[in-house]
Design a protein around this motif. Structure first.
Motif, PDB file in Angstrom:
ATOM      1  N   ILE A   1       3.350   2.095 -17.206  1.00 13.48           N
ATOM      2  CA  ILE A   1       2.701   1.099 -18.053  1.00 13.48           C
ATOM      3  C   ILE A   1       3.580  -0.118 -18.320  1.00 13.48           C
ATOM      4  CG2 ILE A   1       1.117   2.735 -19.124  1.00 13.48           C
ATOM      5  CD1 ILE A   1       2.931   2.841 -21.546  1.00 13.48           C
ATOM      6  N   MET A   2       4.900   0.056 -18.455  1.00 16.42           N
ATOM      7  CA  MET A   2       5.737  -1.111 -18.729  1.00 16.42           C
ATOM      8  C   MET A   2       5.891  -1.993 -17.494  1.00 16.42           C
ATOM      9  SD  MET A   2       7.221  -3.104 -20.709  1.00 16.42           S
ATOM     10  CE  MET A   2       7.369  -2.250 -22.281  1.00 16.42           C
ATOM     11  N   GLY A   3       6.142  -1.397 -16.357  1.00 14.93           N
ATOM     12  CA  GLY A   3       6.242  -2.188 -15.140  1.00 14.93           C
ATOM     13  C   GLY A   3       4.961  -2.957 -14.886  1.00 14.93           C
ATOM     14  N   THR A   4       3.830  -2.289 -15.062  1.00 15.69           N
ATOM     15  CA  THR A   4       2.540  -2.944 -14.834  1.00 15.69           C
ATOM     16  C   THR A   4       2.269  -4.004 -15.891  1.00 15.69           C
ATOM     17  OG1 THR A   4       1.714  -0.904 -13.822  1.00 15.69           O
ATOM     18  CG2 THR A   4       0.084  -2.555 -14.466  1.00 15.69           C
ATOM     19  N   ALA A   5       2.639  -3.732 -17.137  1.00 13.17           N
ATOM     20  CA  ALA A   5       2.431  -4.724 -18.200  1.00 13.17           C
ATOM     21  C   ALA A   5       3.161  -6.022 -17.888  1.00 13.17           C
ATOM     22  CB  ALA A   5       2.898  -4.163 -19.543  1.00 13.17           C
ATOM     23  N   LEU A   6       4.346  -5.913 -17.307  1.00 17.34           N
ATOM     24  CA  LEU A   6       5.114  -7.109 -16.974  1.00 17.34           C
ATOM     25  C   LEU A   6       4.505  -7.894 -15.818  1.00 17.34           C
ATOM     26  CD1 LEU A   6       8.643  -5.613 -17.529  1.00 17.34           C
ATOM     27  CD2 LEU A   6       7.801  -7.705 -18.616  1.00 17.34           C
ATOM     28  N   SER A   7       3.584  -7.271 -15.096  1.00 23.18           N
ATOM     29  CA  SER A   7       2.916  -8.003 -14.021  1.00 23.18           C
ATOM     30  C   SER A   7       1.962  -9.055 -14.578  1.00 23.18           C
ATOM     31  CB  SER A   7       2.136  -7.033 -13.122  1.00 23.18           C
ATOM     32  OG  SER A   7       0.936  -6.575 -13.757  1.00 23.18           O
ATOM     33  N   PHE A   8       1.523  -8.897 -15.822  1.00 19.05           N
ATOM     34  CA  PHE A   8       0.546  -9.835 -16.383  1.00 19.05           C
ATOM     35  C   PHE A   8       1.126 -11.241 -16.573  1.00 19.05           C
ATOM     36  CE2 PHE A   8      -1.566  -5.858 -17.073  1.00 19.05           C
ATOM     37  CZ  PHE A   8      -2.930  -6.157 -16.988  1.00 19.05           C
ATOM     38  N   PRO A   9       2.220 -11.420 -17.317  1.00 24.44           N
ATOM     39  CA  PRO A   9       2.728 -12.781 -17.453  1.00 24.44           C
ATOM     40  C   PRO A   9       3.198 -13.375 -16.130  1.00 24.44           C
ATOM     41  CG  PRO A   9       4.274 -11.200 -18.418  1.00 24.44           C
ATOM     42  CD  PRO A   9       3.004 -10.462 -18.136  1.00 24.44           C
ATOM     43  N   ALA A  10       3.799 -12.557 -15.272  1.00 27.23           N
ATOM     44  CA  ALA A  10       4.295 -13.079 -13.996  1.00 27.23           C
ATOM     45  C   ALA A  10       3.154 -13.560 -13.105  1.00 27.23           C
ATOM     46  CB  ALA A  10       5.116 -12.009 -13.283  1.00 27.23           C
ATOM     47  N   SER A  11       2.096 -12.759 -12.990  1.00 28.15           N
ATOM     48  CA  SER A  11       0.974 -13.152 -12.131  1.00 28.15           C
ATOM     49  C   SER A  11       0.200 -14.318 -12.728  1.00 28.15           C
ATOM     50  CB  SER A  11       0.044 -11.956 -11.901  1.00 28.15           C
ATOM     51  OG  SER A  11      -0.476 -11.461 -13.131  1.00 28.15           O
ATOM     52  N   GLU A  12       0.132 -14.386 -14.054  1.00 29.31           N
ATOM     53  CA  GLU A  12      -0.562 -15.508 -14.695  1.00 29.31           C
ATOM     54  C   GLU A  12       0.188 -16.817 -14.525  1.00 29.31           C
ATOM     55  OE1 GLU A  12      -1.127 -13.916 -18.629  1.00 29.31           O
ATOM     56  OE2 GLU A  12      -2.403 -12.333 -17.805  1.00 29.31           O
ATOM     57  N   ASN A  13       1.469 -16.714 -14.194  1.00 29.77           N
ATOM     58  CA  ASN A  13       2.249 -17.915 -13.879  1.00 29.77           C
ATOM     59  C   ASN A  13       2.188 -18.266 -12.397  1.00 29.77           C
ATOM     60  OD1 ASN A  13       3.101 -18.529 -16.479  1.00 29.77           O
ATOM     61  ND2 ASN A  13       4.954 -17.271 -16.340  1.00 29.77           N
ATOM     62  N   VAL A  63      -5.692  -4.924 -13.392  1.00 32.69           N
ATOM     63  CA  VAL A  63      -4.558  -5.798 -13.105  1.00 32.69           C
ATOM     64  C   VAL A  63      -5.072  -7.149 -12.644  1.00 32.69           C
ATOM     65  CG1 VAL A  63      -3.062  -3.846 -12.534  1.00 32.69           C
ATOM     66  CG2 VAL A  63      -4.299  -5.053 -10.701  1.00 32.69           C
ATOM     67  N   ASN A  64      -4.243  -8.160 -12.744  1.00 31.04           N
ATOM     68  CA  ASN A  64      -4.641  -9.514 -12.372  1.00 31.04           C
ATOM     69  C   ASN A  64      -4.696  -9.699 -10.861  1.00 31.04           C
ATOM     70  OD1 ASN A  64      -4.799 -10.422 -15.023  1.00 31.04           O
ATOM     71  ND2 ASN A  64      -2.672 -11.112 -15.085  1.00 31.04           N
ATOM     72  N   ASP A  65      -5.432 -10.735 -10.459  1.00 29.61           N
ATOM     73  CA  ASP A  65      -5.341 -11.161  -9.068  1.00 29.61           C
ATOM     74  C   ASP A  65      -3.893 -11.565  -8.803  1.00 29.61           C
ATOM     75  OD1 ASP A  65      -8.067 -10.820  -8.793  1.00 29.61           O
ATOM     76  OD2 ASP A  65      -8.548 -12.921  -9.197  1.00 29.61           O
TER      77      ASP A  65
END
Length: 354
Positions: A11-23, A55-57
Motif C-alpha cells: 500500500i505505501m509503494g502504491t500510494a506513492l505512485s499517485f503524486p508521481a504519476s499525477e506529475n 491506480v492512475n494512468d
C-alpha cells in the motif's frame, strides 16, 4: 518525464505512485513474491485490492520475473518492502540497480551486530549486497515523516522529508513528487532522519498500553480515560528517540520534526503495533499475542524493539551508553522478549530533570 520503479507493490509503494504519476512521470510497480495477487489485480482491473483504489494512468504493474524489464532505463528506484525483507531486497537490488540511478528508500528499521550491538540503518545494510563500485555510483536517499498510505492515496495533506547526502539529488527527487497535497522538505541529515524513522516504531507499541489497561479494568467507556498515562509514555519515547539520533551521529534537533516526533505521533494513533500493545495492556503476555491473537501479522514496532532493545545490552557493557539510558526501550524489550508484566518503570523516566 522521469521513470520511477517501485520494488514492492504494497500500500505505501502504491500510494506513492499517485503524486508521481499525477506529475506526469512513468511509474512501474514491481511486485515481490508475496504480491502476485496484487499485481494481477492491477493488471486486470487497475485496482489495488488492499487500498481499494484504482491506480492512475501512467502506472504499470509487473510481476517479479519481469523486474529486469521494469528496471531498464529507470531514473529512480524505490524500495517498498518492509524491514523483514531487507536482506531479500538487497539480493534483488544487487542484480537490478544500474549505475547513475537514484535510490529512494521507503523501508524503515535497523539491524544490529550480534556481538557489539552496533546499530545499522537499513539503506546501509542494503548497500552491503551490492558490488562496492556499483554502490558508489548510486545516489542513496530515503523518505521519512508521518505518512499513512491510504491518506496519501486519497490526497489528504501529507508532509514528509526526503533525506540523503546530496542536496541537488534531493531537490530533483522532491520535485518529482511534490503536489498541492504531498508536501516535501529535504534534508542532508540522512542519519538523523533514518534513525528517527526506525526508532519511532518502538514507541508505537507502548501507545496501546493505556487502552488495554482501561479494558482490563472494564473502564473503556469511562468518562475519564488515560491521556495522562499516554502523554507521559509519549514524552519519554520522544526523549529516547532524540537520544538515539544523537547516538547514531545525526542532528538531535531532527528528532523534534517530521522525521522524529511527527512520525512517532501518527504511528501512535493506531495500527498493528498499537493493537499489539493494547492486548498486552489487557494483561495478555506478548508471546500469546504473537502466537495466537496476531499470528502472522507483521509488527514493525516489535521487530524494532527486538533489534534495538537487544543491542542496548552489549552497548551498555562496552560503555557506549549508560545503564540508566533508554529505560522505556529496555522495558519494552523485556515485555516482548521475556513476557515481563506491564510494570512501567516510572521512576527511571526523565532522570535528567531531577
Amino acid at each position: 518525464m522521469a521513470t520511477i520503479v517501485i520494488l514492492g507493490s504494497g500500500i505505501m509503494g502504491t500510494a506513492l505512485s499517485f503524486p508521481a504519476s499525477e506529475n506526469g512521470h512513468e511509474v512501474r510497480l514491481v511486485g515481490t513474491f508475496l504480491d502476485r495477487e496484487i499485481v494481477e489485480s492491477i493488471q486486470t482491473t487497475g485496482v489495488h485490492p488492499d487500498l481499494g483504489l484504482k491506480v492512475n494512468d501512467g502506472v504499470t504493474a509487473y510481476q517479479l520475473e519481469q523486474a529486469k524489464e521494469a528496471f531498464e532505463g529507470a531514473d529512480v528506484v524505490m524500495s517498498g518492502v518492509n524491514s523483514f525483507g531487507v536482506e531479500w531486497i538487497g539480493e534483488q537490488l544487487a542484480d537490478l540497480l544500474q549505475p547513475g540511478q537514484k535510490f529512494l528508500c521507503i523501508t524503515k528499521g535497523m539491524r544490529a551486530d550480534e556481538g557489539t550491538g552496533d546499530l545499522q540503518l537499513l539503506p546501509d545494510k542494503i548497500k552491503e549486497y551490492l558490488d562496492p563500485e556499483l554502490a558508489e555510483q548510486i545516489s542513496w536517499n530515503a523518505i521519512t515523516g508521518p505518512s499513512i498510505a491510504g491518506e496519501l492515496a486519497v490526497h489528504h495533506d501529507t508532509a514528509v522529508v526526503f533525506c540523503g547526502h546530496d542536496k541537488d539529488d534531493l531537490e530533483y527527487l522532491a520535485d518529482l513528487f511534490r503536489t498541492d497535497y504531498y508536501h516535501v522538505w529535504t534534508s542532508t541529515d540522512f542519519i538523523g532522519h533514518e534513525t528517527g524513522a526506525a526508532t519511532k516504531n518502538i514507541y508505537a507499541f507502548a501507545a496501546g498500553f493505556a487502552e488495554g489497561l482501561l479494558r482490563k479494568q472494564g473502564k473503556e467507556n469511562d468518562k475519564y480515560v488515560m491521556y495522562n498515562f499516554g502523554a507521559a509514555i509519549f514524552a519519554q519515547g520522544q526523549r529516547e528517540l532524540r537520544s538515539f539520533v544523537k547516538l547514531m551521529g545525526g542532528n538531535p534537533d531532527t528528532a523534534d520534526g517530521l522525521g522524529g516526533v511527527g512520525d512517532m505521533f501518527v504511528t501512535s494513533m493506531g495500527g498493528r503495533n498499537v493493537k499489539a500493545g493494547t492486548l498486552v495492556g489487557q494483561g495478555i503476555p506478548f508471546s500469546e499475542v504473537r502466537d495466537q491473537h496476531m499470528k502472522g501479522v507483521t509488527l514493525e514496532g516489535v521487530a524494532a524493539i527486538k533489534v534495538v532493545g537487544k543491542a542496548l545490552g552489549p552497548l551498555t557493557e562496552r560503555g557506549v551508553i549508560k545503564p540508566e539510558e533508554y529505560p522505556l526501550c529496555r522495558f519494552l524489550y523485556s515485555v516482548v522478549a521475556e513476557d515481563a508484566p506491564l510494570d512501567i518503570p516510572w521512576d527511571k523516566f526523565f532522570q535528567d530533570l531531577t
